[in-house]
Design a protein around this motif. Structure first.
Motif, PDB file in Angstrom:
ATOM      1  N   SER A  95       0.093   6.327   4.137  1.00 11.90           N
ATOM      2  CA  SER A  95      -1.225   6.854   4.498  1.00 11.90           C
ATOM      3  C   SER A  95      -1.413   8.303   4.062  1.00 11.90           C
ATOM      4  O   SER A  95      -2.547   8.776   3.954  1.00 11.90           O
ATOM      5  CB  SER A  95      -1.487   6.701   6.000  1.00 11.90           C
TER       6      SER A  95
ATOM      7  N   GLU B 268      -1.236   9.305   1.236  1.00  8.69           N
ATOM      8  CA  GLU B 268      -1.951   9.209  -0.036  1.00  8.69           C
ATOM      9  C   GLU B 268      -3.395   8.766   0.156  1.00  8.69           C
ATOM     10  O   GLU B 268      -4.157   8.710  -0.811  1.00  8.69           O
ATOM     11  CB  GLU B 268      -1.243   8.217  -0.965  1.00  8.69           C
ATOM     12  N   GLY B 269      -3.775   8.435   1.386  1.00  6.07           N
ATOM     13  CA  GLY B 269      -5.099   7.874   1.632  1.00  6.07           C
ATOM     14  C   GLY B 269      -6.087   8.862   2.233  1.00  6.07           C
ATOM     15  O   GLY B 269      -5.765  10.009   2.541  1.00  6.07           O
ATOM     16  N   LYS B 270      -7.280   8.383   2.380  1.00  3.14           N
ATOM     17  CA  LYS B 270      -8.371   9.127   3.015  1.00  3.14           C
ATOM     18  C   LYS B 270      -9.146   8.166   3.890  1.00  3.14           C
ATOM     19  O   LYS B 270      -9.159   6.970   3.648  1.00  3.14           O
ATOM     20  CB  LYS B 270      -9.295   9.732   1.969  1.00  3.14           C
ATOM     21  N   ARG B 271      -9.786   8.706   4.893  1.00  4.50           N
ATOM     22  CA  ARG B 271     -10.715   7.950   5.721  1.00  4.50           C
ATOM     23  C   ARG B 271     -12.076   8.624   5.624  1.00  4.50           C
ATOM     24  O   ARG B 271     -12.164   9.843   5.477  1.00  4.50           O
ATOM     25  CB  ARG B 271     -10.275   7.946   7.184  1.00  4.50           C
TER      26      ARG B 271
ATOM     27  N   LEU C 251       0.836  -1.197   0.000  1.00  6.98           N
ATOM     28  CA  LEU C 251       0.000   0.000   0.000  1.00  6.98           C
ATOM     29  C   LEU C 251       0.869   1.245   0.000  1.00  6.98           C
ATOM     30  O   LEU C 251       1.960   1.250   0.576  1.00  6.98           O
ATOM     31  CB  LEU C 251      -0.902   0.013   1.235  1.00  6.98           C
ATOM     32  N   GLU C 252       0.381   2.294  -0.625  1.00  7.76           N
ATOM     33  CA  GLU C 252       1.050   3.590  -0.566  1.00  7.76           C
ATOM     34  C   GLU C 252       0.991   4.105   0.876  1.00  7.76           C
ATOM     35  O   GLU C 252       0.137   3.681   1.659  1.00  7.76           O
ATOM     36  CB  GLU C 252       0.357   4.588  -1.504  1.00  7.76           C
TER      37      GLU C 252
END
Length: 119
Positions: free
Chosen positions: A49, A51-54, A46-47
């Motif tokens: 966090s 790069e992420g969203k919740r 996984l990239e």
């Protein structure tokens, strides 16, 4: 029994520091062993966090939270989905795994809930 094998994130993985070529090759050989044993169903990294969203749920409300997220050791950097006969077999395979990170790291094994478990 299906299990999700989670490679926990580290400060380095959250900074986007990639494993060495040697480490990637060792993990590739390990994945080949899993595939040849008929255990591996899926695997990926996984990239970070950042790069992420919740999406936080509260009743009908939704709130978007942009990464990065706190506490890297509580985050996931990669995963495998395995089909094994029991938890002991999953543990035995994880013990054979090359260290997925340059330094100290953890791998978590979680059984999937199957449909009969939800009845």
């Amino acid at each position: 029994m299906r299990v999700l094998v989670l490679v926990k994130a580290t400060e380095d993985s959250e900074r986007g520091i990639l494993p060495t070529t040697d480490a990637l090759e060792a993990m590739g050989r390990y994945n080949d062993l899993l595939r040849n044993a008929g255990i591996l169903r899926a695997a990926d990294g996984l990239e970070p966090s950042s790069e992420g969203k919740r999406v936080a749920f509260d009743g009908s409300g939704r709130k978007i939270i942009d990464g990065p997220f706190a506490q890297p050791r509580e985050l996931v950097a990669g995963f495998w989905l395995w089909e094994v006969k029991d938890m002991d077999e999953a543990v035995a395979w994880v013990k054979r795994c090359p260290n997925p990170m340059p330094g100290a790291s953890e791998v978590e094994i979680r059984p999937l809930q199957e449909l009969p478990d939800l009845r």
